[in-house]
Design a protein around this motif. Structure first.
Motif, PDB file in Angstrom:
ATOM      1  N   GLU A   7       0.828  -1.207   0.000  1.00 30.74           N
ATOM      2  CA  GLU A   7       0.000   0.000   0.000  1.00 30.74           C
ATOM      3  C   GLU A   7       0.860   1.254   0.000  1.00 30.74           C
ATOM      4  N   GLN A   8       1.913   1.258   0.825  1.00 31.45           N
ATOM      5  CA  GLN A   8       2.790   2.421   0.898  1.00 31.45           C
ATOM      6  C   GLN A   8       3.584   2.618  -0.389  1.00 31.45           C
ATOM      7  N   ILE A   9       4.033   1.529  -0.988  1.00 33.01           N
ATOM      8  CA  ILE A   9       4.797   1.616  -2.234  1.00 33.01           C
ATOM      9  C   ILE A   9       3.909   2.136  -3.358  1.00 33.01           C
ATOM     10  N   VAL A  10       2.716   1.571  -3.478  1.00 32.20           N
ATOM     11  CA  VAL A  10       1.803   1.986  -4.548  1.00 32.20           C
ATOM     12  C   VAL A  10       1.397   3.446  -4.383  1.00 32.20           C
ATOM     13  N   GLY A  11       1.216   3.875  -3.125  1.00 34.38           N
ATOM     14  CA  GLY A  11       0.801   5.245  -2.883  1.00 34.38           C
ATOM     15  C   GLY A  11       1.900   6.269  -3.055  1.00 34.38           C
ATOM     16  N   ARG A  12       3.155   5.837  -3.110  1.00 37.28           N
ATOM     17  CA  ARG A  12       4.273   6.785  -3.133  1.00 37.28           C
ATOM     18  C   ARG A  12       4.990   6.848  -4.474  1.00 37.28           C
ATOM     19  N   PHE A  13       4.973   5.750  -5.242  1.00 36.40           N
ATOM     20  CA  PHE A  13       5.757   5.699  -6.470  1.00 36.40           C
ATOM     21  C   PHE A  13       4.850   5.441  -7.679  1.00 36.40           C
ATOM     22  N   PRO A  14       5.254   5.932  -8.858  1.00 36.93           N
ATOM     23  CA  PRO A  14       4.450   5.696 -10.064  1.00 36.93           C
ATOM     24  C   PRO A  14       4.286   4.208 -10.353  1.00 36.93           C
ATOM     25  N   VAL A  15       3.119   3.830 -10.824  1.00 36.14           N
ATOM     26  CA  VAL A  15       2.852   2.428 -11.169  1.00 36.14           C
ATOM     27  C   VAL A  15       3.827   1.971 -12.256  1.00 36.14           C
ATOM     28  N   GLY A  16       4.406   0.808 -12.056  1.00 38.79           N
ATOM     29  CA  GLY A  16       5.306   0.253 -13.053  1.00 38.79           C
ATOM     30  C   GLY A  16       6.763   0.654 -12.894  1.00 38.79           C
ATOM     31  N   ARG A  17       7.037   1.568 -11.980  1.00 37.00           N
ATOM     32  CA  ARG A  17       8.434   1.973 -11.774  1.00 37.00           C
ATOM     33  C   ARG A  17       9.209   0.866 -11.082  1.00 37.00           C
ATOM     34  N   ASP A  90      15.444   3.443  -3.244  1.00 33.80           N
ATOM     35  CA  ASP A  90      14.139   4.089  -3.151  1.00 33.80           C
ATOM     36  C   ASP A  90      13.351   3.586  -1.940  1.00 33.80           C
ATOM     37  N   VAL A  91      13.591   2.343  -1.569  1.00 28.50           N
ATOM     38  CA  VAL A  91      12.901   1.712  -0.437  1.00 28.50           C
ATOM     39  C   VAL A  91      13.930   0.961   0.398  1.00 28.50           C
ATOM     40  N   VAL A  92      13.896   1.160   1.704  1.00 28.51           N
ATOM     41  CA  VAL A  92      14.762   0.409   2.621  1.00 28.51           C
ATOM     42  C   VAL A  92      13.874  -0.269   3.659  1.00 28.51           C
ATOM     43  N   LEU A  93      14.011  -1.576   3.771  1.00 33.64           N
ATOM     44  CA  LEU A  93      13.280  -2.366   4.755  1.00 33.64           C
ATOM     45  C   LEU A  93      14.215  -2.752   5.891  1.00 33.64           C
ATOM     46  N   CYS A  94      13.702  -2.692   7.106  1.00 30.98           N
ATOM     47  CA  CYS A  94      14.449  -3.177   8.268  1.00 30.98           C
ATOM     48  C   CYS A  94      13.421  -3.796   9.212  1.00 30.98           C
ATOM     49  N   HIS A  95      13.105  -5.045   8.971  1.00 32.65           N
ATOM     50  CA  HIS A  95      12.005  -5.713   9.656  1.00 32.65           C
ATOM     51  C   HIS A  95      12.529  -6.738  10.656  1.00 32.65           C
ATOM     52  N   GLY A  96      12.164  -6.554  11.931  1.00 31.35           N
ATOM     53  CA  GLY A  96      12.569  -7.513  12.952  1.00 31.35           C
ATOM     54  C   GLY A  96      14.043  -7.494  13.268  1.00 31.35           C
TER      55      GLY A  96
END
Length: 233
Positions: A7-17, A90-96
């Motif tokens: 949801e956050q990715i789709v809401g922040r970046f153009p579709v298909g990027r 463009d996106v950095v994840l740091c989960h757990g």
């Protein structure tokens, strides 16, 4: 959790990027693979040799196009400055991961550094404001009382870990230039479920209830985990 991130990715970046994604502490690589399958260029950073071997095995079973979009680097999340240039992702994840780090501020600053302007930082942490919930719901009153006074706890593997408070992380994210954009609760109703329990017949309803609670006050505030999304200024 995956739905919230999407949801956050789709809401922040153009579709298909095609996004440049860094997964710090990727574990077995499930989330990294999911994003590579979606077409993104993914780098997984992990220090545990067993986890890396499992992730490499899973990646080897993917089609060539997906294998080409994902690379795995052995390393510590605190050393992102050694491996990557500023603004590389463009996106950095740091989960757990933060729960295993005694002093997380330097790690978080490093994650913000490798984010491009407008980039998304996704954190999954143990909720330090809800440590009394699990023992309290299990009838462990001494454990519940102790949970009010500490950010130390045990995870499901029986390891001693550290929890984070929403207010503290909000201030930290603002200080490193990736202020909090939104947050969710994770495992609101299911934290006391025993690992290995049979999948309930009403799984769809359970997931819907968890998803709704994770977005709704006051329920999200007592979730076992918090999913925080910051945006690089």
């Amino acid at each position: 959790m995956a739905r919230q991130l999407e949801e956050q990715i789709v809401g922040r970046f153009p579709v298909g990027r095609r996004l440049r994604v860094l997964d710090v502490g990727m574990g077995r690589g499930a989330q990294a693979l999911r994003l590579a399958r979606a077409g993104h260029q993914v780098t997984g950073l992990e220090r545990d040799a067993t986890m890396i071997a499992t992730a490499r095995e899973a990646l080897a079973g993917e089609p060539e196009g997906i294998r080409e979009r994902m690379r795995i680097i052995e390393g510590d999340g605190r050393d992102t400055g050694v491996h990557f240039l500023p603004g590389s992702f463009d996106v950095v994840l740091c989960h757990g991961v933060l729960m295993y780090v005694e002093e997380p501020d330097a790690l978080l600053a490093g994650l913000a550094r490798v984010l491009a302007p407008g980039g998304l930082l996704s954190l999954l942490v143990r909720n330090g404001d809800a440590l009394a919930m699990r023992p309290g719901l299990s009838g462990d009153w001494a454990g519940a009382l102790a949970g009010f006074e500490t950010v130390a706890c045990q995870n499901r593997l029986g390891l001693d870990v550290r929890a984070d408070r929403l207010k503290t992380l909000t201030a930290t994210l603002a200080g490193i230039g990736a202020p909090l954009h939104t947050w969710y609760g994770v495992r609101v109703f299911t934290d006391t479920a025993v690992d290995g329990t049979d999948v309930p017949g009403d799984l769809e309803a359970l997931l819907a209830a968890e998803e709704r609670a994770g977005r709704t006050d006051p329920y999200r505030g007592v979730a076992a985990l918090l999913h925080l999304c910051g945006v690089r200024g």
